[in-house]
Scaffold this motif. Structure first.
Motif, PDB file in Angstrom:
ATOM      1  N   MET A 185      15.760 -16.969 -21.803  1.00 27.60           N
ATOM      2  CA  MET A 185      15.478 -17.176 -23.220  1.00 27.60           C
ATOM      3  C   MET A 185      14.364 -18.197 -23.432  1.00 27.60           C
ATOM      4  O   MET A 185      13.534 -18.050 -24.349  1.00 27.60           O
ATOM      5  CB  MET A 185      16.751 -17.603 -23.946  1.00 27.60           C
ATOM      6  CG  MET A 185      17.903 -16.602 -23.839  1.00 27.60           C
ATOM      7  SD  MET A 185      17.421 -14.910 -24.223  1.00 27.60           S
ATOM      8  CE  MET A 185      17.043 -15.042 -25.963  1.00 27.60           C
ATOM      9  N   GLY A 186      14.329 -19.242 -22.610  1.00 27.80           N
ATOM     10  CA  GLY A 186      13.249 -20.211 -22.715  1.00 27.80           C
ATOM     11  C   GLY A 186      11.900 -19.576 -22.415  1.00 27.80           C
ATOM     12  O   GLY A 186      10.896 -19.841 -23.094  1.00 27.80           O
ATOM     13  N   TYR A 187      11.872 -18.729 -21.390  1.00 29.81           N
ATOM     14  CA  TYR A 187      10.653 -18.005 -20.998  1.00 29.81           C
ATOM     15  C   TYR A 187      10.158 -17.128 -22.137  1.00 29.81           C
ATOM     16  O   TYR A 187       8.966 -17.127 -22.472  1.00 29.81           O
ATOM     17  CB  TYR A 187      10.993 -17.171 -19.769  1.00 29.81           C
ATOM     18  CG  TYR A 187       9.878 -16.358 -19.161  1.00 29.81           C
ATOM     19  CD1 TYR A 187       8.737 -16.963 -18.641  1.00 29.81           C
ATOM     20  CD2 TYR A 187       9.984 -14.963 -19.056  1.00 29.81           C
ATOM     21  CE1 TYR A 187       7.730 -16.208 -18.040  1.00 29.81           C
ATOM     22  CE2 TYR A 187       9.000 -14.206 -18.454  1.00 29.81           C
ATOM     23  CZ  TYR A 187       7.875 -14.830 -17.949  1.00 29.81           C
ATOM     24  OH  TYR A 187       6.887 -14.085 -17.349  1.00 29.81           O
ATOM     25  N   ILE A 188      11.074 -16.404 -22.756  1.00 30.29           N
ATOM     26  CA  ILE A 188      10.719 -15.535 -23.883  1.00 30.29           C
ATOM     27  C   ILE A 188      10.197 -16.358 -25.057  1.00 30.29           C
ATOM     28  O   ILE A 188       9.158 -16.034 -25.658  1.00 30.29           O
ATOM     29  CB  ILE A 188      11.935 -14.684 -24.305  1.00 30.29           C
ATOM     30  CG1 ILE A 188      12.271 -13.670 -23.208  1.00 30.29           C
ATOM     31  CG2 ILE A 188      11.673 -13.983 -25.631  1.00 30.29           C
ATOM     32  CD1 ILE A 188      13.584 -12.942 -23.422  1.00 30.29           C
ATOM     33  N   ASP A 189      10.899 -17.446 -25.376  1.00 32.22           N
ATOM     34  CA  ASP A 189      10.463 -18.312 -26.479  1.00 32.22           C
ATOM     35  C   ASP A 189       9.051 -18.846 -26.248  1.00 32.22           C
ATOM     36  O   ASP A 189       8.214 -18.856 -27.159  1.00 32.22           O
ATOM     37  CB  ASP A 189      11.421 -19.501 -26.632  1.00 32.22           C
ATOM     38  CG  ASP A 189      12.586 -19.211 -27.561  1.00 32.22           C
ATOM     39  OD1 ASP A 189      12.774 -18.043 -27.946  1.00 32.22           O
ATOM     40  OD2 ASP A 189      13.317 -20.158 -27.898  1.00 32.22           O
ATOM     41  N   GLY A 190       8.794 -19.324 -25.045  1.00 36.44           N
ATOM     42  CA  GLY A 190       7.491 -19.910 -24.744  1.00 36.44           C
ATOM     43  C   GLY A 190       6.369 -18.893 -24.805  1.00 36.44           C
ATOM     44  O   GLY A 190       5.285 -19.174 -25.337  1.00 36.44           O
ATOM     45  N   ALA A 206      -2.433 -26.915 -25.800  1.00 38.60           N
ATOM     46  CA  ALA A 206      -1.292 -26.222 -26.413  1.00 38.60           C
ATOM     47  C   ALA A 206      -0.013 -26.471 -25.619  1.00 38.60           C
ATOM     48  O   ALA A 206       1.069 -26.676 -26.198  1.00 38.60           O
ATOM     49  CB  ALA A 206      -1.578 -24.727 -26.496  1.00 38.60           C
ATOM     50  N   ILE A 207      -0.134 -26.474 -24.294  1.00 42.89           N
ATOM     51  CA  ILE A 207       1.040 -26.747 -23.448  1.00 42.89           C
ATOM     52  C   ILE A 207       1.514 -28.182 -23.653  1.00 42.89           C
ATOM     53  O   ILE A 207       2.714 -28.449 -23.796  1.00 42.89           O
ATOM     54  CB  ILE A 207       0.710 -26.481 -21.965  1.00 42.89           C
ATOM     55  CG1 ILE A 207       0.512 -24.979 -21.726  1.00 42.89           C
ATOM     56  CG2 ILE A 207       1.824 -27.017 -21.055  1.00 42.89           C
ATOM     57  CD1 ILE A 207       0.040 -24.630 -20.340  1.00 42.89           C
ATOM     58  N   GLU A 208       0.577 -29.110 -23.652  1.00 45.02           N
ATOM     59  CA  GLU A 208       0.929 -30.516 -23.837  1.00 45.02           C
ATOM     60  C   GLU A 208       1.572 -30.760 -25.194  1.00 45.02           C
ATOM     61  O   GLU A 208       2.551 -31.513 -25.309  1.00 45.02           O
ATOM     62  CB  GLU A 208      -0.313 -31.389 -23.659  1.00 45.02           C
ATOM     63  CG  GLU A 208      -0.839 -31.392 -22.223  1.00 45.02           C
ATOM     64  CD  GLU A 208      -2.178 -32.078 -22.079  1.00 45.02           C
ATOM     65  OE1 GLU A 208      -2.713 -32.564 -23.111  1.00 45.02           O
ATOM     66  OE2 GLU A 208      -2.713 -32.128 -20.949  1.00 45.02           O
ATOM     67  N   LYS A 209       1.029 -30.108 -26.223  1.00 48.07           N
ATOM     68  CA  LYS A 209       1.585 -30.261 -27.568  1.00 48.07           C
ATOM     69  C   LYS A 209       3.002 -29.694 -27.633  1.00 48.07           C
ATOM     70  O   LYS A 209       3.908 -30.307 -28.221  1.00 48.07           O
ATOM     71  CB  LYS A 209       0.697 -29.555 -28.593  1.00 48.07           C
ATOM     72  CG  LYS A 209       1.211 -29.690 -30.032  1.00 48.07           C
ATOM     73  CD  LYS A 209       0.313 -28.959 -31.016  1.00 48.07           C
ATOM     74  CE  LYS A 209       0.846 -29.083 -32.436  1.00 48.07           C
ATOM     75  NZ  LYS A 209       0.026 -28.313 -33.411  1.00 48.07           N
TER      76      LYS A 209
END
Length: 329
Positions: A169-174, A306-309
């Motif tokens: 689910m985390g993978y999908i969200d990201g 974007a990743i850092e944010k």
């Protein structure tokens, strides 16, 4: 009056001496930790190896002694009982598959202290240590969406359980956070130690234009990564940095810092003589999960930002990452 004062001074000196002796004895004691590894065992390039590394660090830096057990036949209870009889100060059960056996033994030996990693227990003599896998997987999903050229990415799970849903689910969200139009396909192997099955699922995904694969499948995931390498598509590892499994294929890994958590527990045991906390939870803010270095692709400055944010917003609570499937058991 002088006699009373002298008596008080003698008692104070005596108590101070006892305190120093107690502290010295605790510092000099060699603490022993036993660990029951999960089903894939040592050499999985993932979960078990990471925990083992934490104990090696505790041995080298703290002088903590340790030993481990494996149960190829699945008889965890027998091996955990052996650890109890070998008189370890703390016995670790690694992975949710060990939970039932650990609880059974813990009920028989209420004076023994146990630690269960990746699951929670209500028993008084079992400490629970869990991770926010969904937070680290969110960042992997973002990287996958950035790297994909086909707009299709995949997830391979080991056993279909609530814990592995955290990764999925985390993978999908990201991925959807970065690209709402991304397509994600998922499938479960049903095992953490079947590399051939992991490879077969990856092959099916790749035939259908999936060009980035992520797993939470133990040694089954090793098969997924090797198939991705063979097909020339990208993959992400899990738990530890799996770049060296396929150096032209693995873009990053979701670091689940089991080694860090195990070392911290060993340090607490040595300093305090026992573990007083009932539970621990490690996420991005506790550095319990995170991203391995990004290789094989070059992110733009905007993508890196974007990743850092996203990481900052997860830590601050602005972004809440999904960890459970609807109607999951």
């Amino acid at each position: 009056m002088k006699k009373i004062t002298i008596a008080i001074m003698i008692i104070a000196i005596f108590l101070a001496g006892c305190s120093r002796q107690s502290t010295t004895e605790q510092a000099e004691k060699e603490y022993k930790i036993g660990i029951m590894l999960s089903d894939a065992g040592l050499g999985d390039e993932s979960f078990n190896d990471s925990a083992f590394q934490g104990l090696e660090q505790a041995r080298d830096e703290l002088g903590v002694l340790f030993d481990y057990k494996e149960a190829a036949d699945g008889n965890y209870e027998e091996k955990i009982t052996e650890l109890v009889k070998e008189k370890y100060d703390l016995i670790i059960g690694l992975g949710f598959s060990v939970k039932d056996a650990l609880e059974s033994v813990a009920k028989q030996y209420p004076e023994q202290q146990f630690l269960l990693i990746d699951e929670q227990s209500e028993l008084e003599n079992i400490i629970s240590l869990t991770f926010k896998e969904q937070e680290g997987s969110f960042l992997v999903g973002m990287v996958a969406a950035m790297a994909s050229k086909t707009g299709k990415i995949g997830f391979v799970g080991g056993v279909d359980t609530p814990l592995i849903h955290h990764f999925e689910m985390g993978y999908i969200d990201g991925a959807k956070h970065y690209n709402p139009e991304i397509e994600i396909v998922t499938e479960y192997v049903g095992s953490f130690d079947d590399a051939e099955a992991g490879s077969a699922i990856a092959a099916d995904f790749i035939k259908n234009d999936v060009d980035f694969l992520y797993h939470a499948a133990g040694f089954s995931g090793f098969g997924m990564i090797k198939k991705a390498e063979e097909a020339g598509v990208f993959a992400a590892g899990v738990d530890s940095d799996q770049f060296f499994i396929a150096e032209k294929t693995v873009v990053t890994s979701m670091l689940k810092n089991v080694n860090t958590a195990v070392f911290q527990i060993a340090q607490t045991l040595q300093e305090e003589g026992s573990i007083s906390e009932k539970s621990y939870l490690f996420g991005l803010s506790e550095e319990g999960v995170g991203l391995a270095p990004i290789r094989n692709i070059t992110l733009t400055a905007e993508q890196q930002a974007a990743i850092e944010k996203a990481q900052e917003e997860i830590v601050s609570g602005k972004i809440t990452v999904t960890s459970e499937k609807e109607n999951s058991q």
